[in-house]
Design an enzyme around this catalytic site. Structure first.
Site, PDB file in Angstrom:
ATOM      1  N   LYS A  93       4.210  67.822  16.765  1.00  0.00           N
ATOM      2  CA  LYS A  93       4.298  67.515  18.211  1.00  0.00           C
ATOM      3  C   LYS A  93       5.111  66.249  18.450  1.00  0.00           C
ATOM      4  CE  LYS A  93       0.091  70.018  19.360  1.00  0.00           C
ATOM      5  NZ  LYS A  93      -0.537  70.233  18.047  1.00  0.00           N
TER       6      LYS A  93
HETATM    7  O1  LIG Z   1       0.657  73.029  18.939  1.00  0.00           O
HETATM    8  C1  LIG Z   1      -0.435  73.470  18.557  1.00  0.00           C
HETATM    9  O2  LIG Z   1      -0.510  74.090  17.504  1.00  0.00           O
HETATM   10  C2  LIG Z   1      -1.594  73.366  19.447  1.00  0.00           C
HETATM   11  C3  LIG Z   1      -1.324  73.432  20.806  1.00  0.00           C
HETATM   12  C4  LIG Z   1      -2.375  73.633  21.699  1.00  0.00           C
HETATM   13  O3  LIG Z   1      -2.174  73.818  22.886  1.00  0.00           O
HETATM   14  N1  LIG Z   1      -3.655  73.677  21.230  1.00  0.00           N
HETATM   15  C5  LIG Z   1      -3.938  73.544  19.898  1.00  0.00           C
HETATM   16  O4  LIG Z   1      -5.115  73.645  19.536  1.00  0.00           O
HETATM   17  N2  LIG Z   1      -2.908  73.316  19.001  1.00  0.00           N
HETATM   18  C6  LIG Z   1      -3.188  73.108  17.562  1.00  0.00           C
HETATM   19  O5  LIG Z   1      -3.686  74.323  17.001  1.00  0.00           O
HETATM   20  C7  LIG Z   1      -4.732  74.062  16.066  1.00  0.00           C
HETATM   21  C8  LIG Z   1      -6.013  74.714  16.585  1.00  0.00           C
HETATM   22  O6  LIG Z   1      -7.029  74.602  15.652  1.00  0.00           O
HETATM   23  P1  LIG Z   1      -8.426  75.421  15.744  1.00  0.00           P
HETATM   24  O7  LIG Z   1      -8.949  75.195  17.128  1.00  0.00           O
HETATM   25  O8  LIG Z   1      -9.255  74.790  14.685  1.00  0.00           O
HETATM   26  O9  LIG Z   1      -8.103  76.865  15.475  1.00  0.00           O
HETATM   27  C9  LIG Z   1      -4.781  72.543  15.931  1.00  0.00           C
HETATM   28  O10 LIG Z   1      -3.919  72.140  14.876  1.00  0.00           O
HETATM   29  C10 LIG Z   1      -4.230  72.035  17.258  1.00  0.00           C
HETATM   30  O11 LIG Z   1      -3.614  70.777  17.141  1.00  0.00           O
END
Ligand SMILES: O=C(O)c1cc(=O)[nH]c(=O)n1[C@@H]1O[C@H](COP(=O)(O)O)[C@@H](O)[C@H]1O
Length: 276
Positions: A93
């Site tokens: 990011k």
């Molecule tokens: O860019 C991302 O991957 C991201 C964007 C977003 O809107 N929401 C989001 O959860 N993420 C990332 O996606 C992953 C979600 O993780 P879990 O919720 O554990 O499945 C994490 O690494 C967050 O930083």
């Protein structure tokens, strides 16, 4: 990895799963602590257990950078271990003025310079064209731009009105003038499934990276209902739901079982949409 190779991989594996390697050293099984690098050992076993079920891996940089030099080494070793026929995404990011973005691009894309040559990076759009385009100088690499994120805070700015529609719509429209759907994806949270119909108006061909299924409660079925295309067009990420399925000696098998459940649901969605 090219768009056509990504689509071919999706069809072959009948999956559009991205496994998120958000590896927190305080959450991994105790017995791994005896290894010289417990985080890498954990990732290695997760990758071995899931590589045939997913088409992408996404280490989140924060989990590695928070451990300083050791964490960076775990990240480099993890990057090197990800099979080259699977899309590697660094979830960093980033976003800064042009010459600084050049350095971020080198850090994550230029394997000779940094030891890491990821296929794709998540980038914030806020600073505009000059903060985003430096990544495109690396031929064949992807930018994944944040559009509509999964978290509660997405309400603060992303729905604000602009002359081009909501801010997230403006991001998608503008960014699509900077690069084609063969280099540019957007992040759209799984928790925003009903917005997918609108998003597809402005991003009919772009792949969407969709985090938020599993631990954040988003529904794969809903995402597919509104977001899937004839070429799939989706990479759905789950991190905690897969990698922390068990905290015991069986953690890798438990991760595989969770990944398999998602892969099976994805196969059904791909069939329903006529992708396979
Ligand atoms: O860019 C991302 O991957 C991201 C964007 C977003 O809107 N929401 C989001 O959860 N993420 C990332 O996606 C992953 C979600 O993780 P879990 O919720 O554990 O499945 C994490 O690494 C967050 O930083």
């Amino acid at each position: 990895m090219s768009r056509s190779s990504l689509i071919a991989q999706i069809k072959e594996k009948k999956s559009f799963l991205c496994v998120g390697l958000d590896t927190d050293i305080t959450k991994i099984p105790e017995f791994l602590k005896e290894y010289p690098d417990p985080v890498f050992e954990f990732n290695k076993r997760i990758i071995d257990a899931t590589a045939d079920l997913c088409v992408a891996y996404k280490p989140n940089a924060a989990f590695y950078e928070s451990r300083g030099v050791k964490g960076l080494q775990s990240l480099i070793d993890t990057y090197k271990y990800i099979p080259k026929n699977i899309l590697s995404i660094i979830d960093a990011k980033r976003g800064d003025i042009g010459n600084t973005s050049d350095m971020y691009a080198r850090a994550f894309f230029d394997e000779e310079a940094s030891g890491m040559g990821f296929d794709a990076i998540t980038v914030t759009p806020y600073m505009g064209n000059d903060s985003v385009t430096p990544y495109l100088k690396f031929e064949g690499k992807w930018i994944i731009l944040l559009a509509l994120t999964s978290s509660v805070g997405s309400k603060d700015f992303q729905y604000l009105g602009t002359p081009e529609g909501t801010l997230y719509e403006a991001v998608i429209k503008k960014a699509n003038t900077w690069a084609g759907a063969d280099r540019l994806m957007f992040v759209v949270g799984a928790t925003k499934s009903t917005e997918f119909t609108d998003i597809r108006k402005y991003a009919p061909d772009n792949f969407l990276l969709v985090p938020g299924v599993g631990a954040q409660g988003g529904s794969l079925e809903e995402v597919c209902k509104y977001g899937i295309t004839k070429e799939c067009g989706l990479l759905v990420n789950s991190s905690r739901g897969i990698i922390y399925a068990s905290n015991g000696e069986d953690f890798a098998e438990a991760a595989r079982a969770e990944a398999l459940k998602l892969q099976q649901q994805m196969q059904a969605e791909l069939e329903k949409a006529g992708v396979i």
